[in-house]
Scaffold this motif. Structure first.
Motif, PDB file in Angstrom:
ATOM      1  N   ASN A  44       5.734  24.413  37.273  1.00 52.92           N
ATOM      2  CA  ASN A  44       6.778  23.657  36.586  1.00 52.92           C
ATOM      3  C   ASN A  44       8.045  23.621  37.431  1.00 52.92           C
ATOM      4  OD1 ASN A  44       5.535  23.430  33.658  1.00 52.92           O
ATOM      5  ND2 ASN A  44       5.167  25.520  34.357  1.00 52.92           N
ATOM      6  N   ILE A  66       6.245  30.301  33.895  1.00 57.86           N
ATOM      7  CA  ILE A  66       6.594  30.198  32.476  1.00 57.86           C
ATOM      8  C   ILE A  66       5.383  29.905  31.597  1.00 57.86           C
ATOM      9  CG2 ILE A  66       8.932  29.446  33.050  1.00 57.86           C
ATOM     10  CD1 ILE A  66       8.119  26.614  32.166  1.00 57.86           C
ATOM     11  N   GLU A  67       4.173  29.921  32.179  1.00 59.73           N
ATOM     12  CA  GLU A  67       2.973  29.674  31.380  1.00 59.73           C
ATOM     13  C   GLU A  67       1.768  30.338  32.029  1.00 59.73           C
ATOM     14  OE1 GLU A  67       1.202  25.685  31.532  1.00 59.73           O
ATOM     15  OE2 GLU A  67       2.761  25.136  32.963  1.00 59.73           O
ATOM     16  N   MET A  89       3.278  30.586  26.848  1.00 60.72           N
ATOM     17  CA  MET A  89       4.343  29.861  27.553  1.00 60.72           C
ATOM     18  C   MET A  89       5.701  30.329  27.056  1.00 60.72           C
ATOM     19  SD  MET A  89       3.844  26.370  25.376  1.00 60.72           S
ATOM     20  CE  MET A  89       2.238  26.952  24.843  1.00 60.72           C
ATOM     21  N   MET A  90       6.712  30.109  27.889  1.00 63.18           N
ATOM     22  CA  MET A  90       8.113  30.293  27.543  1.00 63.18           C
ATOM     23  C   MET A  90       8.419  31.738  27.129  1.00 63.18           C
ATOM     24  SD  MET A  90       9.189  27.188  28.158  1.00 63.18           S
ATOM     25  CE  MET A  90      10.763  26.944  27.369  1.00 63.18           C
ATOM     26  N   GLU A 129       2.544  24.252  28.956  1.00 56.18           N
ATOM     27  CA  GLU A 129       3.921  23.768  28.991  1.00 56.18           C
ATOM     28  C   GLU A 129       3.981  22.246  28.971  1.00 56.18           C
ATOM     29  OE1 GLU A 129       8.123  23.790  29.236  1.00 56.18           O
ATOM     30  OE2 GLU A 129       6.593  25.144  28.460  1.00 56.18           O
ATOM     31  N   GLN A 132       3.294  21.187  25.315  1.00 61.47           N
ATOM     32  CA  GLN A 132       4.414  21.569  24.455  1.00 61.47           C
ATOM     33  C   GLN A 132       5.629  20.669  24.675  1.00 61.47           C
ATOM     34  OE1 GLN A 132       7.204  24.168  25.879  1.00 61.47           O
ATOM     35  NE2 GLN A 132       8.323  23.050  24.327  1.00 61.47           N
ATOM     36  N   THR A 133       5.947  20.361  25.930  1.00 64.45           N
ATOM     37  CA  THR A 133       7.121  19.540  26.226  1.00 64.45           C
ATOM     38  C   THR A 133       6.913  18.090  25.808  1.00 64.45           C
ATOM     39  OG1 THR A 133       7.665  20.972  28.095  1.00 64.45           O
ATOM     40  CG2 THR A 133       8.717  18.816  28.029  1.00 64.45           C
ATOM     41  N   ALA A 273       7.746  27.842  22.645  1.00 62.31           N
ATOM     42  CA  ALA A 273       6.371  27.976  22.187  1.00 62.31           C
ATOM     43  C   ALA A 273       6.229  27.719  20.693  1.00 62.31           C
ATOM     44  CB  ALA A 273       5.852  29.378  22.522  1.00 62.31           C
TER      45      ALA A 273
END
Length: 327
Positions: A44, A66-67, A89-90, A129, A132-133, A273
């Motif tokens: 990312n 981050i994941e 994640m996160m 990620e 999720q985003t 998350a």
């Protein structure tokens, strides 16, 4: 005897060469944490920012990432079975706690998502990620609904491609931008109805097709082109600021009445998350398995190729989600 694992460690900010592999102890999960054996992880741009030392928070030395995607290795709290497929994640991963660039990662149980899938790890590793985003930008940032029109600014990024996939599953009409005409086929392959060459005046192109403007837009490039994105949206429509591919984060001397057209809403999305439900994750994976959706993977790397993967991400040459397979 302490069990050891391979991990990528950053001691201090710098270029891709600061990503060094070494042997470190396997984390010991505390009550409330889950130890995951990492099978694959996605890269990312926020990790690129952290590596450069321009992230808004975090400390060194640190295992970034981050994941992560893998299987449960240990769960002191008993919420998950050993061997269960999971994603995480996160939650400070790769910033304030060690992240996913490792053979094992220990994270709080409330940011662990169980799933069941026969998809290969090099596909599954790109999901957490990115999904999720993209999901959060549509559902929370735009409150998008079926039948609406959507502009994705920065469409060939991994998030841009995932947004197109999710938007088409919602029955939306999708416009998506790229700076390279040769990328039009890649955009069409994920369902984009109207690929647009980003000439800096996308608003004019949009209004030739929809005179009133699109219902919503997701800004992935940055503040340097956001004024044009705002002018692509109808009165009452919404622009969600999600990404900064250009690394242009702020607007000097911001004057809202000059920047924001009458009646256009400007929101943002930078959730975590908790915004993604296990049901939404499983639904997406099932759709991919059924051939009804895709995971827009750009390139897959071996674990010892992380530095090269970062260099490619920095150069913008991946063309989708970059995934590192640990095993």
């Amino acid at each position: 005897m302490t069990e050891m694992m391979r991990a990528i460690v950053i001691d201090a900010p710098g270029g891709p060469d600061v990503l060094t592999m070494r042997n470190v102890p396997v984390p010991s999960p505390r009550a409330g944490d889950v130890l995951i054996r990492v099978k694959a992880f996605g890269l990312n741009r926020s990790e690129l920012h952290f590596r450069r030392g321009v992230a808004s928070f975090g400390s060194f030395p640190r295992i970034p990432g981050i994941e992560a995607t893998g299987v449960v290795a240990a769960d002191p709290g008993g919420e998950f079975e050993v061997g269960q497929q999971v994603m995480t994640m996160m939650g400070g991963m790769g910033r304030t706690i060690d992240g996913g660039y490792a053979e094992y990662v220990s994270v709080p149980a409330d940011q662990v998502f169980p799933f069941a899938s026969d998809l290969p790890w090099d596909q599954l590793g790109g999901v957490p990620e990115m999904l999720q985003t993209a999901d959060g930008s549509l559902r929370i940032g735009l409150e998008a609904t079926a039948g609406q029109s959507l502009l994705i600014r920065g469409g060939t990024s991994s998030i841009g491609l995932a947004l197109a996939v999710l938007a088409k599953r919602r029955g939306m009409r999708v416009f998506s931008t790229t700076r390279r005409a040769e990328a039009f086929d890649a955009l069409r392959s994920v369902g984009v109805d109207h690929p647009l060459l980003d000439d800096g005046d996308v608003a004019t192109q949009i209004r030739k097709v929809i005179p009133g403007g699109v219902d919503g837009a997701v800004e992935l490039v940055g503040t340097n082109i956001m004024k044009d994105t705002l002018r692509s949206v109808r009165t009452g429509g919404v622009v969600c600021f999600t990404g900064m591919l250009s690394d242009e984060w702020t607007i000097p001397d911001f004057y809202p009445m000059d920047w924001i057209p009458n009646g256009v809403r400007l929101t943002s999305y930078s959730g975590g998350a908790a915004d993604l439900s296990p049901a939404a994750l499983q639904d997406y994976l099932d759709a991919v398995a059924a051939g009804e959706a895709i995971i827009p993977i750009g390139k897959v790397y071996a674990f010892d190729e992380v530095a090269q993967a970062h260099a490619d991400m920095e150069a913008g040459s991946v063309g989708g989600k970059a995934v590192v397979v640990v095993e």
